[in-house]
Design a protein around this motif. Structure first.
Motif, PDB file in Angstrom:
ATOM      1  N   LYS A  88       0.803  -1.084   0.125  1.00  0.00           N
ATOM      2  CA  LYS A  88       0.188   0.083   0.220  1.00  0.00           C
ATOM      3  C   LYS A  88       0.959   1.231   0.027  1.00  0.00           C
ATOM      4  O   LYS A  88       0.655   2.266   0.570  1.00  0.00           O
TER       5      LYS A  88
ATOM      6  N   ASN B  50      -0.487   6.361  -3.271  1.00  0.00           N
ATOM      7  CA  ASN B  50      -1.661   7.325  -2.709  1.00  0.00           C
ATOM      8  C   ASN B  50      -2.560   7.653  -3.951  1.00  0.00           C
ATOM      9  O   ASN B  50      -2.090   8.487  -4.611  1.00  0.00           O
TER      10      ASN B  50
ATOM     11  N   LYS C 124      -4.428  10.920  -4.117  1.00  0.00           N
ATOM     12  CA  LYS C 124      -3.628  12.071  -4.541  1.00  0.00           C
ATOM     13  C   LYS C 124      -3.403  12.132  -5.824  1.00  0.00           C
ATOM     14  O   LYS C 124      -3.505  13.123  -6.420  1.00  0.00           O
TER      15      LYS C 124
END
Length: 264
Positions: free
Chosen positions: A158, A161, A164
């Motif tokens: 993970k 992002n 984003k």
């Protein structure tokens, strides 16, 4: 490969209808070739995009991938560089750069470009890129497992992002295509410039985006200042040749218009 279609629809969908063959016609032909391993169709589709939509990065990115499958890394590099010049803040040209790097034996640079692609990717799943890499392995008979494993690790750990990245996409596309003001432009670019192994093009591209924003906002003087600053800090950067030409043209135009008005 298929994950890029949505972005292309946004950027060139309107213009496509003015062509005898639309953007989608050439793109779909390319995808037909991709799915059936037909290099002739991939060649025809990507060349059609490069010829008829030469201001878009799509054809160059797709042609670079086609040339990688074909085994011509020199031509693949030329096309990838052109795609990067047109869209330096999108993940796609960094993928082809990474593939070319690894096939040329430069693992360190391949990982760097893959990481820069990861930082701005909007792909919800790792699978599309894994499929692209597997296809390269099939055609070239080369092992690209270092890239496959690294890309999978970004999703497993993970590291990405995606929200984003989507926010960045909307911001940059809005500025460059519609002159929309992006309220948190500085904060977004601070986030990406502060990444571990950050892509240095973020710091260089920020003043260009500000220049366009100021231009559409009617602040000619500040627009010129930002264009000039961008041209100064981007000197000798081969990844920004296209954006420098864009900035030079508009900066000169903005400086000339007041002189013409004064004469009349």
């Amino acid at each position: 490969m298929k994950s890029i279609l949505t972005f292309f629809f946004v950027c060139v969908g309107v213009f496509s209808f003015a062509q005898s063959k639309s953007f989608n016609d050439y793109y779909n032909l390319y995808i037909e070739g991709y799915k059936s391993n037909d290099l002739v169709k991939m060649k025809e589709g990507s060349e059609g995009l490069m010829i008829n939509f030469s201001d878009e990065f799509a054809g160059y990115y797709l042609h670079s991938y086609y040339q990688i499958l074909k085994g011509d890394l020199q031509v693949a590099q030329l096309a990838s560089t052109q795609a990067l010049n047109i869209q330096p803040l999108m993940p796609y040209p960094y993928f082809t750069e990474a593939y070319i790097n690894l096939l040329n034996g430069n693992t360190e640079k391949a990982f760097q470009n893959l990481e820069w692609a990861m930082q701005v990717t909007t792909a919800q799943s790792a699978q599309d890129i894994i499929d692209d890499i597997i296809k390269i392995e099939t055609f070239t008979k080369k092992d690209l497992s270092p890239l496959k494993n690294k890309w999978l690790s970004y999703y497993q750990n993970k590291t990405l992002n995606i929200n984003k990245a989507i926010e960045l996409d909307n911001c940059v596309i809005g500025i460059l295509t519609q002159g929309k003001k992006c309220a948190n432009l500085d904060a977004q670019f601070a986030y990406y410039s502060g990444q571990r192994n950050a892509n240095p093009l973020f710091q260089k591209m920020l003043p260009l985006l500000k220049a366009v924003t100021f231009y559409y906002g009617g602040n000619t003087n500040e627009s010129i200042n930002q264009f000039d600053y961008f041209l100064e800090i981007s000197k000798n950067d081969t990844a920004l040749v296209g954006k420098r030409a864009y900035a030079m043209y508009f900066c000169q135009l903005l400086k000339i218009i007041p002189l013409i008005n004064r004469e009349h």
